[in-house]
Design an enzyme around this catalytic site. Structure first.
Site, mmCIF file in Angstrom:
data_model
loop_
_atom_site.group_PDB
_atom_site.id
_atom_site.type_symbol
_atom_site.label_atom_id
_atom_site.label_comp_id
_atom_site.label_asym_id
_atom_site.label_seq_id
_atom_site.Cartn_x
_atom_site.Cartn_y
_atom_site.Cartn_z
ATOM 1 N N ALA A 174 0.829 -1.199 0.000
ATOM 2 C CA ALA A 174 0.000 0.000 0.000
ATOM 3 C C ALA A 174 0.865 1.252 0.000
ATOM 4 O O ALA A 174 1.942 1.274 0.596
ATOM 5 C CB ALA A 174 -0.900 -0.008 1.220
ATOM 6 N N SER A 179 -2.305 2.203 4.011
ATOM 7 C CA SER A 179 -2.053 0.871 4.571
ATOM 8 C C SER A 179 -2.834 0.644 5.862
ATOM 9 O O SER A 179 -2.824 1.485 6.762
ATOM 10 C CB SER A 179 -0.562 0.699 4.878
ATOM 11 O OG SER A 179 -0.354 -0.512 5.598
ATOM 12 N N HIS A 181 -1.917 -1.338 8.015
ATOM 13 C CA HIS A 181 -0.927 -1.507 9.079
ATOM 14 C C HIS A 181 -0.665 -0.196 9.807
ATOM 15 O O HIS A 181 -0.213 -0.194 10.944
ATOM 16 C CB HIS A 181 0.368 -2.101 8.514
ATOM 17 C CG HIS A 181 0.249 -3.571 8.241
ATOM 18 N ND1 HIS A 181 0.335 -4.524 9.220
ATOM 19 C CD2 HIS A 181 0.009 -4.256 7.094
ATOM 20 C CE1 HIS A 181 0.195 -5.731 8.706
ATOM 21 N NE2 HIS A 181 -0.029 -5.607 7.399
ATOM 22 N N ASP A 188 -0.191 -9.319 10.391
ATOM 23 C CA ASP A 188 0.188 -10.421 9.518
ATOM 24 C C ASP A 188 0.586 -11.563 10.437
ATOM 25 O O ASP A 188 1.438 -11.380 11.317
ATOM 26 C CB ASP A 188 1.365 -10.035 8.619
ATOM 27 C CG ASP A 188 1.001 -8.925 7.630
ATOM 28 O OD1 ASP A 188 -0.190 -8.785 7.301
ATOM 29 O OD2 ASP A 188 1.918 -8.200 7.205
ATOM 30 N N GLU A 237 -4.321 -12.318 0.518
ATOM 31 C CA GLU A 237 -3.343 -12.360 1.610
ATOM 32 C C GLU A 237 -3.928 -13.157 2.779
ATOM 33 O O GLU A 237 -4.517 -12.569 3.695
ATOM 34 C CB GLU A 237 -2.984 -10.943 2.080
ATOM 35 C CG GLU A 237 -2.213 -10.143 1.037
ATOM 36 C CD GLU A 237 -1.592 -8.869 1.609
ATOM 37 O OE1 GLU A 237 -0.850 -8.222 0.867
ATOM 38 O OE2 GLU A 237 -1.853 -8.527 2.787
ATOM 39 N N HIS A 240 -3.065 -11.840 6.334
ATOM 40 C CA HIS A 240 -3.363 -10.476 6.792
ATOM 41 C C HIS A 240 -4.770 -10.417 7.389
ATOM 42 O O HIS A 240 -5.760 -10.640 6.706
ATOM 43 C CB HIS A 240 -3.241 -9.499 5.616
ATOM 44 C CG HIS A 240 -3.554 -8.066 5.958
ATOM 45 N ND1 HIS A 240 -2.595 -7.066 5.988
ATOM 46 C CD2 HIS A 240 -4.721 -7.450 6.282
ATOM 47 C CE1 HIS A 240 -3.163 -5.909 6.310
ATOM 48 N NE2 HIS A 240 -4.462 -6.116 6.488
HETATM 49 ZN ZN ZN Z 1 -0.550 -7.162 6.195
#
Ligand code: ZN
Length: 274
Positions: A174, A179, A181, A188, A237, A240
């Protein structure tokens, strides 16, 4: 019928006034029988008697109304505030401000490869999630990544662009401010063995399968499902997970909606605006 309705009316009046208490059980039974008979007659003829709205006869005659299922309050939390556990961040929706820093970052009490913190609620949920994976399925999990600051994301993104070009970088990293995060709400997760870490094949491991099936119970959403790349804007993902809290995670699980974009009806997609 007219006289009976009159009598019902009198009984209703007596009931309303509380006088029937003195009259005793016989009166009460008779009154109930009369009301029920009248109600059946009203239903069978299909004629709607203009009964008083609040009359006990109406209440008794009515089919029990099912308790309405409380509809989930989709507005309980903001999806715009970067500090909200429901904030929706994607390629169409940057954090505002773009360099927002989440509150209450802590070190989660779980194995943590990169040592990155997460928000307190996420930390608590992670501890419970990892404990359940162990106790229910004998699986050992580890945290791979948690919070990444705006500046860290700048570095990660720039490195990806330098190594792979911007077109590719935009599919798997991202841009800063976009993001999850950066919210401190995304994690993750890897198997402790490291097998298929940060790889699509993680979804086929015991750990990946268990997480996909159970993370919702702890408030986590598998954020980038395989069949929703066009919606989320990010490739599959299976590692994630995004913390949204147990109520929303449960709502998503029960309704079968797998993305925040679809649930909240907000834009996502694979391109950045502008
Ligand atoms: Zn991630």
């Amino acid at each position: 019928m007219a006289s009976r309705r009159t009598r019902v009316g009198a009984v209703v009046a007596a009931l309303t006034a509380g006088l029937l208490v003195v009259g005793g059980g016989v009166w009460a039974i008779a009154a109930a029988a009369t009301r029920n008979a009248d109600a059946v007659e009203a239903r069978s003829t299909g004629t709607a008697h203009p009964a008083p709205v609040s009359s006990p006869s109406t209440a008794l005659a009515a089919t029990p109304t099912p308790v309405p299922t409380p509809s989930f309050d989709r507005g309980a939390y903001s999806i715009d505030d970067p500090a909200s556990i429901w904030v929706v961040v994607n390629k169409s929706r940057a954090l505002n401000p773009v360099d927002a820093v989440p509150p209450d970052l802590v070190q989660p009490p779980v194995p943590n490869i990169n040592g990155q913190p997460v928000r307190k609620a996420v930390s608590d949920a992670l501890a419970a999630l990892f404990a359940a994976a162990k106790s229910e399925a004998g699986l050992d999990l580890t945290l791979q990544s948690g919070y990444r600051s705006y500046d860290t994301q700048v570095s990660v993104y720039d490195e990806d662009v330098a190594a792979n070009g911007q077109v590719y970088a935009d599919t798997d990293t991202a841009r800063p401010g976009h993001s999850e995060h950066q919210t401190g709400l995304a994690v993750d997760i890897s198997a402790a063995s490291g097998r298929c870490s940060l790889d699509a094949c993680f979804g086929q491991t015991d750990e990946g399968r268990w997480l996909a099936a159970n993370a919702w119970r702890f408030g986590f959403l598998l954020r980038y499902p395989q069949d929703k790349v066009a919606v989320t804007g990010f490739t599959y993902e299976p590692w994630h997970f995004r913390y949204v809290g147990v109520p929303l995670a449960t709502e998503l699980h029960e309704t079968g909606v797998t993305t925040l974009e679809e649930y909240f009806g907000v834009p996502g997609g694979e391109s950045y605006p502008g």
